[in-house]
Design an enzyme around this catalytic site. Sequence first.
Site, mmCIF file in Angstrom:
data_model
loop_
_atom_site.group_PDB
_atom_site.id
_atom_site.type_symbol
_atom_site.label_atom_id
_atom_site.label_comp_id
_atom_site.label_asym_id
_atom_site.label_seq_id
_atom_site.Cartn_x
_atom_site.Cartn_y
_atom_site.Cartn_z
ATOM 1 N N ASP A 34 10.657 -34.917 -44.388
ATOM 2 C CA ASP A 34 10.045 -35.108 -43.000
ATOM 3 C C ASP A 34 10.589 -34.068 -42.174
ATOM 4 O OD1 ASP A 34 9.138 -38.191 -41.648
ATOM 5 O OD2 ASP A 34 9.699 -36.471 -40.393
ATOM 6 N N HIS A 176 -11.006 -47.876 -48.033
ATOM 7 C CA HIS A 176 -10.065 -48.677 -47.490
ATOM 8 C C HIS A 176 -10.432 -48.740 -45.772
ATOM 9 C CE1 HIS A 176 -6.138 -50.329 -47.077
ATOM 10 N NE2 HIS A 176 -5.631 -49.321 -46.309
#
Length: 320
Positions: A34, A176
């Site tokens: 991250d 989606h």
Amino acid sequence: MARPKIALIGAGQIGGTLAHLVALKELGDVVLFDIAEGTPEGKALDIAESGPSEGFDAKLKGTQSYADIAGADVCIVTAGVPRKPGMSRDDLLGINLKVMKSVGEGIRDNAPDAFVICITNPLDAMVWALQQFSGLPANKVCGMAGVLDSARFRHFLAEEFNVSMKDVTAFVLGGHGDTMVPSVRYSTVAGIPLPDLIKMGWTSQEKLDAIVQRTRDGGAEIVGLLKTGSAYYAPATSAIEMAEAYLKDQKRVLPCAAYCNGELGVKGMYVGVPTVIGAGGIERIIDVSLTKEEQDMFDNSVNAVKGLVEACKGIDGSLA
């Protein structure tokens, strides 16, 4: 024999849950990446310290350097901005496209042989962009959507029929988003198709229609309840199911966003279709036959995804 290496790109709620699940299932060692300094390191250490109680030996490392994902067998991408109340998945397009460029280049340069699972929304457009930016073979890059949407569909059906979820099979086609196509005709309880269960008096068409709509709204329902973010437990377990199928060469039949080359009438783009996942990645797309009504709904969903892909090309000229 070395354990598989699993790189998790993004150390938010889904990333942290993924890291814990990988360790618990002993699927491999974890690198949690991250850009937020301290976050991946803290989560990796916290999960590692649960190892003595949980009984796993997986190694976990947090990092801000893509160099640490080198040689990863699987990369699961959750990096990006999550949805908040009032936002659609599509609202995230511009922000998360930039993230996919950075992630795609990081994977290309450090883990070009990995099987890549994208979770970042808007999913179908982001997985397309991720494959373009990374340059990896299309069969090695896919999107986690159908497994999650199908799990939600199965959960609602099991509740309706008061049966074990293990006996409910279901899959969802298309993008989606709000245009996804939960397939009633191909969904069963212990092998009995849902339309037959209506005839048997187990449910009504109206109730099934409501379940289909709730499945479409499944993500938004959780966003509305949480108020500060989006779902993470079910998305993480869905991605783990896909990763495990690849790592263990299980040949699982799982719906996901895969690159279509003519299947179901779709060519040159990613959309939710039933696939076979094994050691070769997306080894096969199951070209199911659809009724005219189902094909129309599926085409509508495909067109919605096309619109997002075109918007991506407009934002980043390198994709055009």
